[in-house]
Design an enzyme around this catalytic site. Structure first.
Site, PDB file in Angstrom:
ATOM      1  N   THR A 208       0.819  -1.222   0.000  1.00 31.32           N
ATOM      2  CA  THR A 208       0.000   0.000   0.000  1.00 31.32           C
ATOM      3  C   THR A 208       0.847   1.264   0.000  1.00 31.32           C
ATOM      4  OG1 THR A 208      -0.117  -0.107   2.429  1.00 31.32           O
ATOM      5  CG2 THR A 208      -1.915  -1.139   1.189  1.00 31.32           C
ATOM      6  N   GLY A 210       2.262   4.582  -0.930  1.00 38.62           N
ATOM      7  CA  GLY A 210       1.823   5.670  -1.801  1.00 38.62           C
ATOM      8  C   GLY A 210       0.322   5.854  -1.901  1.00 38.62           C
ATOM      9  N   THR A 211      -0.443   5.131  -1.083  1.00 32.55           N
ATOM     10  CA  THR A 211      -1.903   5.240  -1.197  1.00 32.55           C
ATOM     11  C   THR A 211      -2.407   6.652  -0.913  1.00 32.55           C
ATOM     12  OG1 THR A 211      -2.083   4.417   1.071  1.00 32.55           O
ATOM     13  CG2 THR A 211      -2.423   2.829  -0.692  1.00 32.55           C
ATOM     14  N   GLY A 212      -1.875   7.280   0.147  1.00 34.20           N
ATOM     15  CA  GLY A 212      -2.342   8.617   0.503  1.00 34.20           C
ATOM     16  C   GLY A 212      -2.028   9.638  -0.568  1.00 34.20           C
ATOM     17  N   CYS A 213      -0.812   9.594  -1.080  1.00 33.77           N
ATOM     18  CA  CYS A 213      -0.405  10.515  -2.154  1.00 33.77           C
ATOM     19  C   CYS A 213      -1.298  10.327  -3.377  1.00 33.77           C
ATOM     20  CB  CYS A 213       1.047  10.251  -2.557  1.00 33.77           C
ATOM     21  SG  CYS A 213       2.255  10.372  -1.222  1.00 33.77           S
TER      22      CYS A 213
END
Length: 272
Positions: A208, A210-213
């Site tokens: 997961t 880089g999910t927030g970006c």
């Protein structure tokens, strides 16, 4: 031909899964023209962050001036800003150029635990960025830190936190519930009046990075194209869910999401 333009102001991830690299991949997949202002270089891979090298204020200001004075931006997404001085500069320049559609992802800690925002910079996010933002996209630990709470453990506590975050100035709050211990993945969108719940089944994967970006960049891309906020967040939620569902098992640690997955899935179904 004309095309919507999206600018990311964030750190560079040499491993390609998060930060500037993730944002630009997302902008491309969502059919917007992506531009970047690099606030810090990181030596990073799937195992973690091995070094953080902030850029000078002069370099950051020059990048922003170069892009915004010539090309302009229909939406701006901020990610890793690292220090209070960088936050204050970025906020000042966004106001100077009267930028609309500002998506603030208050990046604080990397997946591997490395600090990406200095402790003294948290207040600068609250004072400088939140009041000018169109939408903020904190996860639960980030929201707790912004609100000076110990933690946020339930959906009801999420709702209370979303309301409290709204009072800090953003037009909209998207509070991500990925850290909840639950079978579903529930995010909240709060506009000051209505609480929208966006729920999908939780994907069983550790990959997961880089999910927030990626989620915040997808919201920015949709806003740049003129979508209203609820549709923009719903589309971004569908995009990131596909990216996690078909995440990439590369490297020896936490692999990245698959930025092409949503397009590929739709192509297989014959959807445009």
């Amino acid at each position: 031909m004309s095309i919507a333009k999206a600018l990311t102001i964030a750190g560079s991830d040499s491993g390609g899964g998060a930060g500037i690299q993730a944002d630009l991949k997302t902008f491309q997949e969502r059919e917007t023209f992506g531009m970047s202002v690099i606030t810090a270089l990181t030596a990073q891979n799937t195992l973690g962050v091995h070094g953080v090298y902030p850029q000078t204020l002069e370099a950051i200001e020059a990048q922003m001036d170069a892009v915004l004075s010539d090309i302009g931006a229909d939406a701006v997404k901020t990610g890793m800003l690292f220090s209070a001085d960088i936050i204050k500069l970025v906020a000042h320049k966004l106001k100077e150029y009267d930028v609309q559609n500002i998506v603030v992802d208050p990046v604080m800690v990397a997946k591997g635990g490395a600090t990406l925002l200095q402790n003294e910079a948290v207040q600068a996010v609250v004072e400088e960025l939140l009041p000018i933002s169109t939408v903020i996209t904190p996860n639960l630990p980030e929201a707790a830190k912004l609100l000076r709470l110990d933690d946020i453990k339930t959906v009801n506590e999420m709702k209370e936190a979303a309301e409290a975050l709204y009072q800090l100035g953003p037009k909209y709050v998207v509070l991500k519930g990925g850290h909840l211990v639950d079978h579903s993945a529930t995010d909240l969108l709060y506009d000051g009046h209505k609480m929208h719940e966006l729920t999908t089944e939780r994907v069983d994967t550790k990959h997961t990075h880089g999910t927030g970006c990626t989620f915040a960049a997808a919201i920015a891309a949709e806003l740049a194209k003129g979508r209203e906020i609820v549709k923009a967040v719903e589309e971004a939620k569908a995009y990131i869910t596909a990216a996690i569902t078909y995440s990439l098992e590369i490297g020896r640690g936490i692999g990245p999401t698959n930025h092409a997955a949503y397009r590929q899935m739709r192509e297989r179904k014959g959807l445009s």
